[in-house]
Scaffold this motif. Structure first.
Motif, PDB file in Angstrom:
ATOM      1  N   PHE A  18       0.806  -1.214   0.000  1.00 22.79           N
ATOM      2  CA  PHE A  18       0.000   0.000   0.000  1.00 22.79           C
ATOM      3  C   PHE A  18       0.846   1.275   0.000  1.00 22.79           C
ATOM      4  N   GLN A  19       1.946   1.266   0.731  1.00 22.55           N
ATOM      5  CA  GLN A  19       2.821   2.459   0.783  1.00 22.55           C
ATOM      6  C   GLN A  19       3.338   2.809  -0.617  1.00 22.55           C
ATOM      7  N   ILE A  20       3.826   1.813  -1.342  1.00 19.75           N
ATOM      8  CA  ILE A  20       4.343   2.038  -2.703  1.00 19.75           C
ATOM      9  C   ILE A  20       3.204   2.456  -3.634  1.00 19.75           C
ATOM     10  N   PHE A  21       2.079   1.764  -3.530  1.00 16.38           N
ATOM     11  CA  PHE A  21       0.915   2.083  -4.357  1.00 16.38           C
ATOM     12  C   PHE A  21       0.504   3.543  -4.174  1.00 16.38           C
ATOM     13  N   TYR A  22       0.426   3.997  -2.926  1.00 14.75           N
ATOM     14  CA  TYR A  22      -0.023   5.361  -2.644  1.00 14.75           C
ATOM     15  C   TYR A  22       0.953   6.391  -3.212  1.00 14.75           C
ATOM     16  N   LYS A  23       2.257   6.132  -3.060  1.00 14.78           N
ATOM     17  CA  LYS A  23       3.261   7.076  -3.590  1.00 14.78           C
ATOM     18  C   LYS A  23       3.176   7.194  -5.110  1.00 14.78           C
ATOM     19  N   ASN A  24       2.865   6.084  -5.777  1.00  9.35           N
ATOM     20  CA  ASN A  24       2.780   6.089  -7.240  1.00  9.35           C
ATOM     21  C   ASN A  24       1.486   6.713  -7.774  1.00  9.35           C
ATOM     22  N   LEU A  25       0.502   6.910  -6.921  1.00  8.97           N
ATOM     23  CA  LEU A  25      -0.767   7.494  -7.356  1.00  8.97           C
ATOM     24  C   LEU A  25      -0.600   8.907  -7.901  1.00  8.97           C
ATOM     25  N   ALA A  26       0.387   9.625  -7.398  1.00 11.56           N
ATOM     26  CA  ALA A  26       0.615  11.013  -7.835  1.00 11.56           C
ATOM     27  C   ALA A  26       0.933  11.088  -9.328  1.00 11.56           C
ATOM     28  N   ARG A  27       1.457   9.996  -9.904  1.00 10.49           N
ATOM     29  CA  ARG A  27       1.856   9.996 -11.322  1.00 10.49           C
ATOM     30  C   ARG A  27       0.708   9.687 -12.272  1.00 10.49           C
ATOM     31  N   VAL A  28      -0.422   9.221 -11.719  1.00  8.68           N
ATOM     32  CA  VAL A  28      -1.589   8.944 -12.560  1.00  8.68           C
ATOM     33  C   VAL A  28      -2.780   9.727 -12.019  1.00  8.68           C
ATOM     34  N   SER A  29      -3.683  10.097 -12.913  1.00  9.61           N
ATOM     35  CA  SER A  29      -4.850  10.837 -12.429  1.00  9.61           C
ATOM     36  C   SER A  29      -6.109  10.307 -13.091  1.00  9.61           C
ATOM     37  N   GLY A  30      -7.210  10.430 -12.369  1.00 10.42           N
ATOM     38  CA  GLY A  30      -8.509  10.059 -12.921  1.00 10.42           C
ATOM     39  C   GLY A  30      -8.758   8.576 -13.062  1.00 10.42           C
TER      40      GLY A  30
END
Length: 200
Positions: A18-30
């Motif tokens: 989850f930690q890695i997933f959350y950090k990578n969310l900033a690079r994708v939107s919508g």
């Protein structure tokens, strides 16, 4: 799998961090994501352990004219809520937070509608906020006094038919509360809302 209004990307549970997933969310939107697992409770406990847990409580408040209390905070429509203090019960915290944030006196603090979860970053930590939501009423249609020091710039009473601006600019967890409170019937006809909210 829930009903899909738009495409949901399924995430691999086996390799999920989850930690890695959350950090990578900033690079994708919508995009929307879903985790499917035979034991969702066990999976949720694992995610919960990777975050700091904060408890909060809030209210969906109805007045005598069947209108509901909404606030505008941090450029989004929201419902009044706040953190539970030490040795405070969730239901008591909900009542206190609503009264503090909106300057109203709650008449009844009724049953729990639902609980929601949302994640945010605080300094370098990931926080999972669990919020219990309660159904509340006030007498009459009292004047609202937004708590500006909490970033609340507007507060107002809206009917079920005036929710379009809220739904276009709110959080998924708030939509969940409105559903639990029965405000999102399929036959909603949207009316203009400009006059309903007074800027303070």
């Amino acid at each position: 799998m829930p009903k899909q209004i738009k495409k949901i990307q399924q995430v691999d549970v086996q390799q999920f961090d989850f930690q890695i997933f959350y950090k990578n969310l900033a690079r994708v939107s919508g995009k929307d994501y879903i985790l499917l697992d035979p034991d969702p409770k066990k999976l949720f406990k694992k995610i919960r352990k990777s975050c700091e847990m904060i408890k909060a409580a809030g209210g969906l408040v109805k007045n005598a004219k069947d209108n509901y209390l909404f606030i505008f905070r941090n450029k989004k429509w929201d419902l009044p809520k706040g953190k539970v203090e030490k040795d405070e019960k969730m239901k008591e915290a909900a009542l206190r937070e609503v009264e503090e944030e909106c300057g109203v006196k709650i008449f009844t603090n009724d049953e729990k509608l639902c609980k929601t979860y949302h994640v945010y970053q605080l300094d370098n930590r990931l926080v999972l906020k669990k919020t219990n939501w309660y159904s509340m009423t006030v007498k009459g249609e009292p004047k609202l006094i937004p708590q500006k020091e909490e970033g609340i710039t507007k507060a107002g009473w809206l009917s079920k038919l005036e929710l379009s601006p809220v739904l276009k600019n709110t959080y998924p967890s708030i939509v969940q509360v409105l559903e639990a409170g029965g405000l999102l019937a399929d036959n909603i006809v949207v009316k203009p809302v400009l006059a309903a909210i007074k800027k303070v």
